[in-house]
Design an enzyme around this catalytic site. Structure first.
Site, PDB file in Angstrom:
ATOM      1  N   ARG A  55     105.798  25.891 -26.055  1.00 58.77           N
ATOM      2  CA  ARG A  55     106.308  26.482 -24.820  1.00 58.77           C
ATOM      3  C   ARG A  55     107.519  25.722 -24.268  1.00 58.77           C
ATOM      4  NH1 ARG A  55     108.403  27.753 -21.036  1.00 58.77           N
ATOM      5  NH2 ARG A  55     107.745  28.631 -19.063  1.00 58.77           N
ATOM      6  N   TYR A  56     107.457  24.381 -24.369  1.00 62.86           N
ATOM      7  CA  TYR A  56     108.539  23.527 -23.872  1.00 62.86           C
ATOM      8  C   TYR A  56     109.204  22.845 -25.062  1.00 62.86           C
ATOM      9  CZ  TYR A  56     105.716  24.073 -19.644  1.00 62.86           C
ATOM     10  OH  TYR A  56     104.997  24.585 -18.608  1.00 62.86           O
TER      11      TYR A  56
ATOM     12  N   ARG B   7     107.594  19.411 -26.102  1.00 63.23           N
ATOM     13  CA  ARG B   7     106.137  19.278 -26.224  1.00 63.23           C
ATOM     14  C   ARG B   7     105.546  20.513 -26.883  1.00 63.23           C
ATOM     15  NH1 ARG B   7     106.148  19.063 -20.043  1.00 63.23           N
ATOM     16  NH2 ARG B   7     108.184  19.884 -20.588  1.00 63.23           N
TER      17      ARG B   7
ATOM     18  N   CYS C 203      83.395  24.069 -26.897  1.00 62.93           N
ATOM     19  CA  CYS C 203      83.246  23.130 -25.787  1.00 62.93           C
ATOM     20  C   CYS C 203      81.768  22.841 -25.625  1.00 62.93           C
ATOM     21  CB  CYS C 203      83.782  23.712 -24.486  1.00 62.93           C
ATOM     22  SG  CYS C 203      85.561  23.846 -24.472  1.00 62.93           S
TER      23      CYS C 203
ATOM     24  N   CYS D  60      82.924  25.355 -18.572  1.00 63.37           N
ATOM     25  CA  CYS D  60      83.284  25.212 -17.168  1.00 63.37           C
ATOM     26  C   CYS D  60      83.416  26.620 -16.588  1.00 63.37           C
ATOM     27  CB  CYS D  60      84.619  24.482 -17.025  1.00 63.37           C
ATOM     28  SG  CYS D  60      84.716  22.957 -17.985  1.00 63.37           S
TER      29      CYS D  60
ATOM     30  N   CYS E 117      86.950  27.738 -16.200  1.00 63.10           N
ATOM     31  CA  CYS E 117      87.830  27.600 -17.372  1.00 63.10           C
ATOM     32  C   CYS E 117      88.989  28.607 -17.346  1.00 63.10           C
ATOM     33  CB  CYS E 117      87.031  27.783 -18.652  1.00 63.10           C
ATOM     34  SG  CYS E 117      88.048  27.653 -20.140  1.00 63.10           S
TER      35      CYS E 117
ATOM     36  N   ARG F  35      91.039  28.868 -19.970  1.00 69.43           N
ATOM     37  CA  ARG F  35      91.291  29.291 -21.346  1.00 69.43           C
ATOM     38  C   ARG F  35      90.059  29.983 -21.922  1.00 69.43           C
ATOM     39  NH1 ARG F  35      93.767  24.445 -23.934  1.00 69.43           N
ATOM     40  NH2 ARG F  35      95.824  24.816 -23.098  1.00 69.43           N
TER      41      ARG F  35
ATOM     42  N   ASP G 129      94.369  28.606 -11.742  1.00 72.47           N
ATOM     43  CA  ASP G 129      95.141  29.686 -12.364  1.00 72.47           C
ATOM     44  C   ASP G 129      94.496  31.031 -12.048  1.00 72.47           C
ATOM     45  OD1 ASP G 129      97.082  28.048 -13.653  1.00 72.47           O
ATOM     46  OD2 ASP G 129      95.555  27.461 -15.110  1.00 72.47           O
TER      47      ASP G 129
ATOM     48  N   ASP H 144     100.501  26.177 -12.796  1.00 75.29           N
ATOM     49  CA  ASP H 144     101.171  26.877 -13.877  1.00 75.29           C
ATOM     50  C   ASP H 144     101.553  28.239 -13.335  1.00 75.29           C
ATOM     51  OD1 ASP H 144     101.438  25.844 -16.736  1.00 75.29           O
ATOM     52  OD2 ASP H 144      99.497  25.037 -16.130  1.00 75.29           O
TER      53      ASP H 144
ATOM     54  N   LYS I  12     104.949  24.878 -15.588  1.00 77.38           N
ATOM     55  CA  LYS I  12     104.302  24.095 -14.520  1.00 77.38           C
ATOM     56  C   LYS I  12     105.304  23.749 -13.437  1.00 77.38           C
ATOM     57  CE  LYS I  12     100.805  21.587 -17.083  1.00 77.38           C
ATOM     58  NZ  LYS I  12     101.237  22.167 -18.363  1.00 77.38           N
TER      59      LYS I  12
HETATM   60  C1  LIG Z   1     100.840  21.717 -19.535  1.00 81.79           C
HETATM   61  C2  LIG Z   1     101.433  22.040 -20.813  1.00 81.79           C
HETATM   62  C3  LIG Z   1     102.160  21.070 -21.512  1.00 81.79           C
HETATM   63  C4  LIG Z   1     102.363  19.652 -21.015  1.00 81.79           C
HETATM   64  O1  LIG Z   1     102.944  19.588 -19.764  1.00 81.79           O
HETATM   65  P1  LIG Z   1     103.156  18.170 -19.061  1.00 81.79           P
HETATM   66  O2  LIG Z   1     103.780  18.492 -17.750  1.00 81.79           O
HETATM   67  O3  LIG Z   1     103.998  17.351 -19.960  1.00 81.79           O
HETATM   68  O4  LIG Z   1     101.796  17.563 -18.908  1.00 81.79           O
HETATM   69  C5  LIG Z   1     102.692  21.435 -22.738  1.00 81.79           C
HETATM   70  N1  LIG Z   1     102.546  22.692 -23.249  1.00 81.79           N
HETATM   71  C6  LIG Z   1     101.859  23.644 -22.585  1.00 81.79           C
HETATM   72  C7  LIG Z   1     101.758  25.004 -23.185  1.00 81.79           C
HETATM   73  C8  LIG Z   1     101.264  23.345 -21.339  1.00 81.79           C
HETATM   74  O5  LIG Z   1     100.571  24.291 -20.688  1.00 81.79           O
HETATM   75  S1  SF4 Z   2      88.095  24.023 -18.967  1.00 84.30           S
HETATM   76 FE1  SF4 Z   2      87.537  25.479 -20.628  1.00 84.30          FE
HETATM   77  S2  SF4 Z   2      88.494  24.623 -22.460  1.00 84.30           S
HETATM   78 FE2  SF4 Z   2      88.443  22.979 -20.928  1.00 84.30          FE
HETATM   79  S3  SF4 Z   2      86.503  21.869 -21.303  1.00 84.30           S
HETATM   80 FE3  SF4 Z   2      86.068  23.422 -19.743  1.00 84.30          FE
HETATM   81  S4  SF4 Z   2      85.335  25.194 -20.902  1.00 84.30           S
HETATM   82 FE4  SF4 Z   2      86.375  23.853 -22.370  1.00 84.30          FE
END
Ligand SMILES: *Cc1c(COP(=O)(O)O)cnc(C)c1O
Ligand code: SF4
Length: 355
Positions: A95-96, A99, A108, A112, A115, A117, A276, A313, A320
């Protein structure tokens, strides 16, 4: 390892028996649009009894999860739009520019309830193949501009020390300079699983940071602090990414205790995330106005070391952004005016005069 307790759909009125269960129940199916229960005996034991409500809210499904609000998205961060190798490795998100993110597994130990994701976590697919790790390693080898790889999921620490060593070793051989960041909730939900052996693997794969998720000081038990110490004592730096959650930690005193406790455990509070817009999590979201009120209070109470960055985000994959309260009040007559943590105003010149 604390045994896993899974449960589908309805939760027993008296759920406490689960913490005493010998075998536990494994979750098998995923509810359409829902997120199956999964917990560890360790966490449920912490969640039981007086004062355990903030932990129970994070692990016990509630009817409020059926609520849907406008603007919610199953992939709020737009991660699925940033997959450079959709065929060969759908686990890689880039995405970036500097990174990338590798989703090592969808498993998991605890689901959570907040969560973000959940479209992926608990999906029943399991860990990535070594082939996928290899493709990712090739991708990184060809892109020296990627300085950091986040290894996340699911929970990467559930794949076991041997598998983790294999995967991290591939990344390391491809890119000796790459900074690895492994995200895990294991220290909070099943600290015994973070064994000395696993800590050795992480320490040996450096430069590597571990990013954990503690949301309440009650999660920082003696066992959790020992698990964190197994990392820090081996020279693995650890940071915490907390989520601001209504009914869990939307209170300056609670967050103060959490961030103070983490700092004492040599864990740097890195982010405090605004929730989110994930379907099923509306009851956890804290209005921004309240978030700012809390963050202003934290600024008074905590040192810079103990204070995380409040961030969100942007929905739809906008990235972010920091949500820090506005300290800058206005610009006037060549001066910037700021409001300090105690409400007093101060000014700083917009431009220095040099003669
Ligand atoms: C959060 C995130 C990162 C890392 O972001 P930082 O601000 O460096 O912690 C990298 N890739 C994705 C897709 C993210 O959601
Ligand atoms: S937030 Fe979602 S992906 Fe992260 S530890 Fe909890 S259940 Fe697993």
């Amino acid at each position: 390892m604390s045994r896993i307790i899974g449960f589908c759909r309805e939760f027993p009125a008296d759920w406490r028996w689960l913490a005493g269960e010998k075998e536990g129940i494994r979750d098998s199916r995923k509810e359409p649009g829902g997120y199956p229960f999964r917990g560890t005996a360790y966490y449920l034991a912490q969640a039981a009894g007086r004062g355990g409500e903030p932990l129970r809210r994070q692990v016990i499904p509630s009817a409020a999860e059926e609520e849907r609000r406008s603007g919610e998205l199953t992939d709020p961060l737009g991660e699925d739009r940033w997959k450079p190798l959709p065929g060969a490795c759908p686990r890689l998100v880039h995405r970036y520019p500097s990174r990338a993110l590798f989703l090592l597994t969808d498993v998991c130990r605890l689901h959570c309830r907040h969560c973000f994701r959940r479209r992926f976590a608990g999906g029943g697919v399991g860990p990535a193949s070594l082939e996928e790790a290899e493709r990712t390693a090739d991708y990184l080898r060809e892109r020296p501009e990627v300085k950091e790889l986040l290894v996340s999921g699911g929970d990467p620490l559930t794949v076991g020390a041997g598998n983790l060593a294999e995967v991290l070793g591939r990344f390391r051989r491809a890119r000796p300079d790459l900074i690895l960041r492994v995200g895990s909730r294991v220290p909070a939900v099943d600290p015994g699983e973070l064994t000395g052996e696993l800590a050795e693997v992480l320490a040996g794969a450096g430069p590597l940071w571990v990013s954990v998720q503690f949301n309440h000081s009650r999660e920082l038990t003696g066992e959790a602090r020992e698990a964190l110490a197994r990392l820090v004592d081996r020279g693995v730096p650890v940071l915490n990414q907390a989520v601001l959650l209504r009914g869990v930690n939307d209170d300056p005193a609670v967050l103060e205790a959490l961030f103070q406790g983490l700092t004492a455990a040599r864990v740097k509070p890195y982010y405090l995330f605004q929730g989110d817009l994930v379907p099923g999590t509306a009851h956890f979201r804290v209005p921004l106005e309240r978030g700012w009120e809390i963050v202003r209070e934290l600024r008074r109470r905590l040192s810079g070391l103990a204070r995380p960055l409040y961030a969100v985000d942007l929905p739809g994959g906008g990235g972010k952004v920091p949500l820090e309260p506005q300290w800058l009040v206005r610009e006037e007559g060549g001066w910037y005016y700021f409001r300090g943590p105690d409400g007093a105003e101060g000014r700083y010149p917009a431009e220095e005069e040099f003669s």
